[in-house]
Scaffold this motif. Structure first.
Motif, PDB file in Angstrom:
ATOM      1  N   LEU A   1      27.448 -30.264  -3.254  1.00 56.19           N
ATOM      2  CA  LEU A   1      28.132 -28.996  -4.263  1.00 56.19           C
ATOM      3  C   LEU A   1      28.472 -28.045  -3.800  1.00 56.19           C
ATOM      4  CD1 LEU A   1      24.032 -28.819  -6.443  1.00 56.19           C
ATOM      5  CD2 LEU A   1      26.493 -30.249  -7.191  1.00 56.19           C
ATOM      6  N   ILE A   2      28.743 -27.631  -1.956  1.00 58.51           N
ATOM      7  CA  ILE A   2      29.484 -27.456  -1.653  1.00 58.51           C
ATOM      8  C   ILE A   2      30.607 -27.584  -1.859  1.00 58.51           C
ATOM      9  CG2 ILE A   2      29.922 -25.582   0.516  1.00 58.51           C
ATOM     10  CD1 ILE A   2      26.943 -25.097   0.902  1.00 58.51           C
ATOM     11  N   GLY A   3      30.771 -28.806  -1.894  1.00 57.95           N
ATOM     12  CA  GLY A   3      31.944 -29.498  -1.871  1.00 57.95           C
ATOM     13  C   GLY A   3      32.915 -29.582  -3.336  1.00 57.95           C
ATOM     14  N   LEU A   4      31.801 -28.658  -3.677  1.00 56.70           N
ATOM     15  CA  LEU A   4      32.995 -28.809  -4.969  1.00 56.70           C
ATOM     16  C   LEU A   4      32.739 -27.557  -5.701  1.00 56.70           C
ATOM     17  CD1 LEU A   4      31.029 -31.905  -6.871  1.00 56.70           C
ATOM     18  CD2 LEU A   4      32.992 -32.397  -6.450  1.00 56.70           C
ATOM     19  N   LEU A   5      32.535 -26.188  -4.471  1.00 61.06           N
ATOM     20  CA  LEU A   5      32.670 -25.040  -5.547  1.00 61.06           C
ATOM     21  C   LEU A   5      34.020 -24.378  -5.507  1.00 61.06           C
ATOM     22  CD1 LEU A   5      30.180 -23.069  -5.599  1.00 61.06           C
ATOM     23  CD2 LEU A   5      29.970 -22.258  -3.640  1.00 61.06           C
ATOM     24  N   PRO A   6      34.079 -23.979  -6.569  1.00 69.25           N
ATOM     25  CA  PRO A   6      35.861 -23.097  -6.666  1.00 69.25           C
ATOM     26  C   PRO A   6      35.274 -22.547  -5.596  1.00 69.25           C
ATOM     27  CG  PRO A   6      34.336 -23.312  -9.152  1.00 69.25           C
ATOM     28  CD  PRO A   6      32.786 -23.793  -7.939  1.00 69.25           C
ATOM     29  N   SER A   7      36.286 -21.567  -5.092  1.00 64.75           N
ATOM     30  CA  SER A   7      37.004 -20.317  -4.300  1.00 64.75           C
ATOM     31  C   SER A   7      36.543 -18.973  -4.574  1.00 64.75           C
ATOM     32  CB  SER A   7      37.981 -20.597  -3.733  1.00 64.75           C
ATOM     33  OG  SER A   7      39.483 -20.215  -5.242  1.00 64.75           O
ATOM     34  N   THR A   8      36.802 -17.615  -4.222  1.00 66.35           N
ATOM     35  CA  THR A   8      36.160 -16.332  -4.545  1.00 66.35           C
ATOM     36  C   THR A   8      37.937 -16.450  -5.433  1.00 66.35           C
ATOM     37  OG1 THR A   8      35.559 -15.833  -2.683  1.00 66.35           O
ATOM     38  CG2 THR A   8      36.770 -14.229  -4.736  1.00 66.35           C
ATOM     39  N   GLY A   9      38.966 -17.333  -5.124  1.00 63.48           N
ATOM     40  CA  GLY A   9      40.188 -17.115  -5.938  1.00 63.48           C
ATOM     41  C   GLY A   9      39.978 -17.318  -7.346  1.00 63.48           C
ATOM     42  N   THR A  10      39.240 -18.141  -7.458  1.00 62.25           N
ATOM     43  CA  THR A  10      39.105 -18.916  -9.266  1.00 62.25           C
ATOM     44  C   THR A  10      37.972 -18.190  -9.537  1.00 62.25           C
ATOM     45  OG1 THR A  10      39.788 -21.323  -8.306  1.00 62.25           O
ATOM     46  CG2 THR A  10      38.674 -21.233  -9.823  1.00 62.25           C
ATOM     47  N   ILE A  11      37.004 -17.891  -9.104  1.00 65.26           N
ATOM     48  CA  ILE A  11      36.037 -17.622  -9.819  1.00 65.26           C
ATOM     49  C   ILE A  11      35.106 -16.378  -8.853  1.00 65.26           C
ATOM     50  CG2 ILE A  11      35.008 -18.975 -10.585  1.00 65.26           C
ATOM     51  CD1 ILE A  11      33.009 -19.540  -8.807  1.00 65.26           C
ATOM     52  N   GLY A  12      35.985 -15.489  -8.490  1.00 60.66           N
ATOM     53  CA  GLY A  12      35.455 -14.606  -8.257  1.00 60.66           C
ATOM     54  C   GLY A  12      34.370 -14.321  -7.452  1.00 60.66           C
ATOM     55  N   ILE A  13      33.209 -12.750  -7.361  1.00 63.98           N
ATOM     56  CA  ILE A  13      32.020 -13.136  -6.380  1.00 63.98           C
ATOM     57  C   ILE A  13      31.201 -13.945  -7.136  1.00 63.98           C
ATOM     58  CG2 ILE A  13      31.534 -10.910  -8.737  1.00 63.98           C
ATOM     59  CD1 ILE A  13      30.722  -9.612  -5.751  1.00 63.98           C
ATOM     60  N   ALA A  14      31.591 -14.986  -8.348  1.00 62.89           N
ATOM     61  CA  ALA A  14      30.659 -15.615  -8.136  1.00 62.89           C
ATOM     62  C   ALA A  14      30.345 -17.344  -6.953  1.00 62.89           C
ATOM     63  CB  ALA A  14      31.043 -16.085  -9.668  1.00 62.89           C
ATOM     64  N   ALA A  15      31.634 -17.513  -6.393  1.00 63.32           N
ATOM     65  CA  ALA A  15      31.952 -18.181  -5.413  1.00 63.32           C
ATOM     66  C   ALA A  15      30.423 -17.432  -4.243  1.00 63.32           C
ATOM     67  CB  ALA A  15      33.453 -18.171  -5.269  1.00 63.32           C
ATOM     68  N   PRO A  16      31.062 -16.540  -3.524  1.00 64.23           N
ATOM     69  CA  PRO A  16      30.017 -16.568  -2.122  1.00 64.23           C
ATOM     70  C   PRO A  16      28.649 -16.051  -2.557  1.00 64.23           C
ATOM     71  CG  PRO A  16      31.051 -14.354  -3.082  1.00 64.23           C
ATOM     72  CD  PRO A  16      32.078 -15.598  -3.691  1.00 64.23           C
ATOM     73  N   ILE A  17      28.336 -15.281  -3.698  1.00 59.19           N
ATOM     74  CA  ILE A  17      27.152 -15.852  -4.651  1.00 59.19           C
ATOM     75  C   ILE A  17      26.429 -17.509  -4.982  1.00 59.19           C
ATOM     76  CG2 ILE A  17      25.310 -15.335  -6.526  1.00 59.19           C
ATOM     77  CD1 ILE A  17      26.821 -12.865  -6.719  1.00 59.19           C
ATOM     78  N   LEU A  18      26.822 -18.042  -4.730  1.00 63.97           N
ATOM     79  CA  LEU A  18      26.622 -19.796  -5.385  1.00 63.97           C
ATOM     80  C   LEU A  18      26.830 -20.237  -3.518  1.00 63.97           C
ATOM     81  CD1 LEU A  18      29.007 -20.769  -9.005  1.00 63.97           C
ATOM     82  CD2 LEU A  18      26.657 -20.675  -8.554  1.00 63.97           C
ATOM     83  N   LEU A  19      27.556 -20.000  -3.431  1.00 65.13           N
ATOM     84  CA  LEU A  19      27.853 -20.348  -1.921  1.00 65.13           C
ATOM     85  C   LEU A  19      26.339 -19.807  -0.677  1.00 65.13           C
ATOM     86  CD1 LEU A  19      28.905 -21.422   0.452  1.00 65.13           C
ATOM     87  CD2 LEU A  19      29.943 -19.550   1.400  1.00 65.13           C
ATOM     88  N   VAL A  20      25.735 -18.984  -1.367  1.00 67.44           N
ATOM     89  CA  VAL A  20      24.848 -18.208  -0.604  1.00 67.44           C
ATOM     90  C   VAL A  20      23.311 -19.369  -0.883  1.00 67.44           C
ATOM     91  CG1 VAL A  20      23.070 -16.220  -0.391  1.00 67.44           C
ATOM     92  CG2 VAL A  20      25.645 -16.457  -0.376  1.00 67.44           C
ATOM     93  N   LEU A  21      23.774 -19.102  -2.655  1.00 65.37           N
ATOM     94  CA  LEU A  21      21.669 -20.478  -2.770  1.00 65.37           C
ATOM     95  C   LEU A  21      22.326 -21.670  -2.515  1.00 65.37           C
ATOM     96  CD1 LEU A  21      22.983 -18.791  -6.769  1.00 65.37           C
ATOM     97  CD2 LEU A  21      20.831 -18.127  -5.328  1.00 65.37           C
TER      98      LEU A  21
END
Length: 431
Positions: free
Chosen positions: A96-116
């Protein structure tokens, strides 16, 4: 009675799960500079790297919780169900990390999802390593428990090496822009097929003979349980150098070498050399645990790390030629690698069979939670705060000193009770 062939096959099945676990951790560590730009693009280089390391550390904070989940499963329902569940969770989180959109795509949700997702991986890690070493030790013949248990740790280093090779290959084949755009995703996505292989191997084996035998025997007495808690303190002390040494040398030092102006490709290649040597030294440590005795081997290797760490970091900090960087990095990894070959069987034999999943898992993973992820963060923070490239050595020296004291206490305890385990037979439940 377990046959040698069965012991070898179960060792492989247990080890490959740890290969997946440390592969995921290693890939994140080796790509930390790239991930800092993907998920923290607005930060300065140093701040972005610290943020990336902080996310790396979030997985370690979850490991005690993972041990609270998987440890009781291993003790009540068996080692095998815990191993299968932890592998599924680890491989799934990495994919799922490999499929995660970047911060440039979805904003602050990206690092939040990365942490989860990193937290999810930490939950899996809280059950993976300790259950695997217990599984192998309980299948192994008594005279080979150190050697076979060390292969689980060797599997962990093989995961680091595999991560280094994958990242090195991608870095060499792709431009920096391509790595930033999509190349960083490939190593995480590869965890899915690797995890599938591990799941297949683990599904073919049953429970350990010791676990099945322990179900038919009564639990330890209150006095034996009191001794268990002193064993837990020893286990924590022994684990300090194991944890700090492995994660510092094989995760942080790659970023450290990049800060010394090595390219990402060259820095990762240096770590790959250290990992090759480290795998051999882990196996040597396991054999030494069976032949020379665990406490003595732990004490000797921790003292070597205590004495050698600062001079080796000082040599690296002087930005020497590449051949000397390789030599110093391999030497820096030698002591922690040998030590980590002795430590796993020490953990297992400090705790009785019917409580191994919980006590070993929680003790080890609480220490990992405190020191594993924070080690790389502390090292970088020391450099940022002091401006001294030698300063990461202080953490490794402190870890070696703490574990040397624990190993010394273990030698005294063994001298009073010169049996293969640190506990009397009633508490050891037949180990």
């Amino acid at each position: 009675m377990t046959t040698p062939a069965e012991a070898r096959r179960t060792t492989l099945a247990a080890s490959i799960g740890n290969t997946v676990e440390t592969y995921d951790y290693a890939v994140y560590g080796f790509l930390s500079a790239v991930l800092a730009k993907v998920f923290f693009p607005a930060a300065s280089t140093g701040a972005g790297l610290l943020s990336s390391f902080a996310v790396f550390g979030s997985a370690f904070l979850a490991r005690p919780a993972g041990a609270l989940v998987f440890g009781p499963i291993a003790d009540r329902h068996g080692r095998r169900p815990a191993l299968v569940a932890s592998l599924l969770l680890m491989a799934g989180g990495s994919t799922l990390i490999g499929l995660l959109p970047s911060t440039g795509t979805i904003g602050i949700a990206a690092p939040i999802l990365l942490v989860l997702l990193r937290f999810t991986q930490g939950l899996a890690g809280g059950g993976e390593f300790t259950t695997a070493i217990i599984y192998v030790a309980e299948f192994a013949p008594p005279h080979r428990r150190g050697a076979l248990s060390s292969r689980v740790q060797a599997g962990s280093l093989a995961g680091f090496l595999l991560g280094a090779v994958v990242v090195l290959s991608l870095s060499a084949a792709l431009t920096p822009a391509q790595m930033l755009a999509w190349g960083w995703r490939v190593p995480f996505l590869l965890a899915f097929p690797i995890g599938g292989i591990g799941l297949y191997l683990r599904s073919r084996f049953g429970e350990t003979p010791e676990f099945l035998d322990a179900r038919t025997r009564p639990s330890a007495s209150d006095s034996a349980q009191d001794r268990q808690w002193s064993s837990v303190l020893l286990l924590v002390g022994v684990s300090v150098l194991h944890i700090v040494g492995i994660y510092m040398v094989y995760t942080y030092v790659q970023s450290y070498l990049i800060q010394l102006r090595l390219s990402a490709v060259a820095a990762t290649a240096v770590i790959a050399f250290a990992l090759l040597a480290g795998i051999l030294l882990v196996l040597a440590g396991g054999r030494a645990a069976d032949r020379a005795g665990r406490p003595k081997a732990l004490l000797a290797s921790s003292l070597v790390v205590l004495v050698a760490s600062y001079p080796l970091f000082a040599a690296l900090a002087s930005a020497p030629p590449l051949w000397l960087i390789i030599a110093c990095t391999v030497a820096l990894s030698a002591g922690p690698a040998f030590y980590s070959g002795v430590a796993p069987i020490t953990y297992v034999q400090l705790v009785p069979v019917h409580r191994r999943g919980s006590l070993v898992g929680i003790s080890y993973n609480v220490t990992v939670g405190l020191l594993g992820g924070s080690a790389v963060f502390i090292c970088q923070a020391l450099v940022e705060l002091t401006g001294d490239r030698r300063s990461p050595a202080y953490l490794l020296v402190a870890a070696a000193a703490a574990s040397a004291l624990a190993a010394f206490a273990l030698t005294r305890r063994t001298a009073r009770n010169p049996s293969p385990s640190a506990l009397p037979q009633t508490a050891e439940s037949g180990s």
